[in-house]
Design an enzyme around this catalytic site. Structure first.
Site, mmCIF file in Angstrom:
data_model
loop_
_atom_site.group_PDB
_atom_site.id
_atom_site.type_symbol
_atom_site.label_atom_id
_atom_site.label_comp_id
_atom_site.label_asym_id
_atom_site.label_seq_id
_atom_site.Cartn_x
_atom_site.Cartn_y
_atom_site.Cartn_z
ATOM 1 N N PRO A 107 0.778 -1.227 0.000
ATOM 2 C CA PRO A 107 0.000 0.000 0.000
ATOM 3 C C PRO A 107 0.820 1.293 0.000
ATOM 4 O O PRO A 107 1.816 1.402 0.727
ATOM 5 C CB PRO A 107 -0.812 -0.084 1.293
ATOM 6 N N ASN A 108 0.367 2.224 -0.822
ATOM 7 C CA ASN A 108 0.875 3.603 -0.907
ATOM 8 C C ASN A 108 2.200 3.721 -1.668
ATOM 9 O O ASN A 108 2.652 4.839 -1.922
ATOM 10 C CB ASN A 108 1.013 4.247 0.484
ATOM 11 N N ARG B 271 5.183 10.840 -2.261
ATOM 12 C CA ARG B 271 4.727 10.654 -0.886
ATOM 13 C C ARG B 271 5.892 10.891 0.094
ATOM 14 O O ARG B 271 6.926 10.244 -0.005
ATOM 15 C CB ARG B 271 4.259 9.208 -0.785
ATOM 16 N N TYR C 90 10.992 8.982 1.957
ATOM 17 C CA TYR C 90 11.091 7.927 0.935
ATOM 18 C C TYR C 90 11.849 8.361 -0.323
ATOM 19 O O TYR C 90 12.061 7.535 -1.216
ATOM 20 C CB TYR C 90 9.682 7.434 0.571
ATOM 21 N N ASN D 245 8.412 -5.451 -0.658
ATOM 22 C CA ASN D 245 8.250 -4.348 0.284
ATOM 23 C C ASN D 245 6.762 -4.320 0.626
ATOM 24 O O ASN D 245 5.970 -3.754 -0.126
ATOM 25 C CB ASN D 245 8.684 -3.012 -0.322
ATOM 26 N N ALA E 213 2.926 -0.972 4.783
ATOM 27 C CA ALA E 213 2.262 -1.065 6.098
ATOM 28 C C ALA E 213 1.848 -2.492 6.439
ATOM 29 O O ALA E 213 1.737 -2.844 7.628
ATOM 30 C CB ALA E 213 1.056 -0.137 6.130
ATOM 31 N N HIS F 33 3.651 -4.745 9.099
ATOM 32 C CA HIS F 33 3.437 -4.637 10.538
ATOM 33 C C HIS F 33 2.091 -5.204 10.988
ATOM 34 O O HIS F 33 1.803 -5.222 12.177
ATOM 35 C CB HIS F 33 3.540 -3.163 10.961
ATOM 36 N N ASP G 217 1.591 -15.796 5.953
ATOM 37 C CA ASP G 217 1.146 -17.164 5.646
ATOM 38 C C ASP G 217 1.359 -17.477 4.164
ATOM 39 O O ASP G 217 1.771 -18.578 3.804
ATOM 40 C CB ASP G 217 -0.330 -17.353 6.014
ATOM 41 N N GLU H 255 13.038 -9.143 2.094
ATOM 42 C CA GLU H 255 12.154 -8.044 2.529
ATOM 43 C C GLU H 255 12.917 -6.727 2.389
ATOM 44 O O GLU H 255 14.071 -6.643 2.821
ATOM 45 C CB GLU H 255 11.778 -8.307 4.000
ATOM 46 N N HIS I 158 12.754 -2.429 2.913
ATOM 47 C CA HIS I 158 12.114 -1.188 3.340
ATOM 48 C C HIS I 158 13.002 -0.036 2.916
ATOM 49 O O HIS I 158 14.221 -0.053 3.174
ATOM 50 C CB HIS I 158 11.904 -1.159 4.855
ATOM 51 N N ILE I 159 12.409 0.931 2.284
ATOM 52 C CA ILE I 159 13.163 2.089 1.793
ATOM 53 C C ILE I 159 13.713 2.885 2.979
ATOM 54 O O ILE I 159 14.874 3.300 2.985
ATOM 55 C CB ILE I 159 12.227 2.961 0.917
ATOM 56 N N SER I 160 12.861 3.083 3.976
ATOM 57 C CA SER I 160 13.283 3.852 5.159
ATOM 58 C C SER I 160 13.876 2.916 6.212
ATOM 59 O O SER I 160 13.682 1.698 6.159
ATOM 60 C CB SER I 160 12.071 4.598 5.738
ATOM 61 N N ARG J 49 12.203 4.661 13.334
ATOM 62 C CA ARG J 49 10.916 5.342 13.264
ATOM 63 C C ARG J 49 9.995 4.887 14.400
ATOM 64 O O ARG J 49 10.464 4.353 15.399
ATOM 65 C CB ARG J 49 10.307 5.101 11.880
ATOM 66 N N ARG K 182 6.523 0.314 13.778
ATOM 67 C CA ARG K 182 7.223 -0.128 12.553
ATOM 68 C C ARG K 182 8.386 -1.070 12.872
ATOM 69 O O ARG K 182 9.055 -1.553 11.970
ATOM 70 C CB ARG K 182 7.757 1.079 11.766
HETATM 71 C C1 DQA Z 1 8.071 1.034 4.263
HETATM 72 C C2 DQA Z 1 8.040 1.232 5.787
HETATM 73 C C3 DQA Z 1 6.638 0.945 6.340
HETATM 74 O O1 DQA Z 1 6.636 1.123 7.740
HETATM 75 C C4 DQA Z 1 5.644 1.896 5.734
HETATM 76 O O2 DQA Z 1 4.338 1.592 6.186
HETATM 77 C C5 DQA Z 1 5.707 1.949 4.255
HETATM 78 C C6 DQA Z 1 6.999 1.843 3.579
HETATM 79 C C7 DQA Z 1 9.440 1.445 3.666
HETATM 80 O O3 DQA Z 1 9.668 1.087 2.503
HETATM 81 O O4 DQA Z 1 10.230 2.118 4.310
HETATM 82 O O5 DQA Z 1 4.700 2.170 3.595
HETATM 83 O O6 DQA Z 1 7.880 -0.350 3.996
#
Ligand code: DQA
Length: 145
Positions: free
Chosen positions: A11-12, A19, A24, A75, A78, A81, A88, A99, A101-103, A108, A112
């Protein structure tokens, strides 16, 4: 036969580049797709990058990856978490899972810091910006030999 890597985004992440760029960055998911495809070409891997805002769609794509992919880079955004369903689904996949994560999620908010997906992931990248996907591609190539 060229091996396929599915790069799944939650998502997002369709808004990557627009964003919260202070967190990011300014690069887009198309930039990620281009970089991963380039590294894949060097390593003899094909890539398919997908993004959805829907948990069930991510689950369905993981099921597709069972048939089509040698490895998954994910990735989950959200869903990282919150989603036992994504965990599953990943547990039904037999190849390597990385896995991304950009951040730097551990710097944070506390919510997270926990990842359901990390219970399955063979490697985790956090805080490398979109470069994390490139590093994941290189590591994937190594894992697949
Ligand atoms: C994220 C970190 C997550 O906590 C967040 O909800 C995201 C992006 C990252 O790429 O840093 O949407 O996965």
């Amino acid at each position: 036969m060229t091996r396929m890597i599915h790069i799944l985004n939650g998502p997002n992440l369709n808004l990557l580049g627009k964003r919260q760029p202070e967190i990011y960055g300014h690069d887009t998911l198309d930039d990620v797709a281009t970089q991963c495809a380039e590294i894949g070409r060097e390593a003899g891997l094909e890539t398919l990058l997908r993004q959805s805002n829907w948990e069930g769609q991510i689950v369905d794509w993981i099921h597709e990856a069972r048939e089509q992919a040698a490895g998954i880079i994910i990735n989950p955004a959200a869903l990282t978490h919150t989603s036992v369903a994504v965990l599953d689904a990943l547990n039904t996949f037999e190849g390597p899972v990385i896995e991304v994560h950009i951040s730097q999620v551990h710097k944070r908010e506390a919510f997270r810091h926990h990842s359901y997906v990390s219970l399955r992931a063979d490697a985790v990248m956090a805080g490398f910006g979109i470069h994390g996907y490139s590093l994941a591609m290189r590591h994937m190539a190594k894992l697949l030999g």
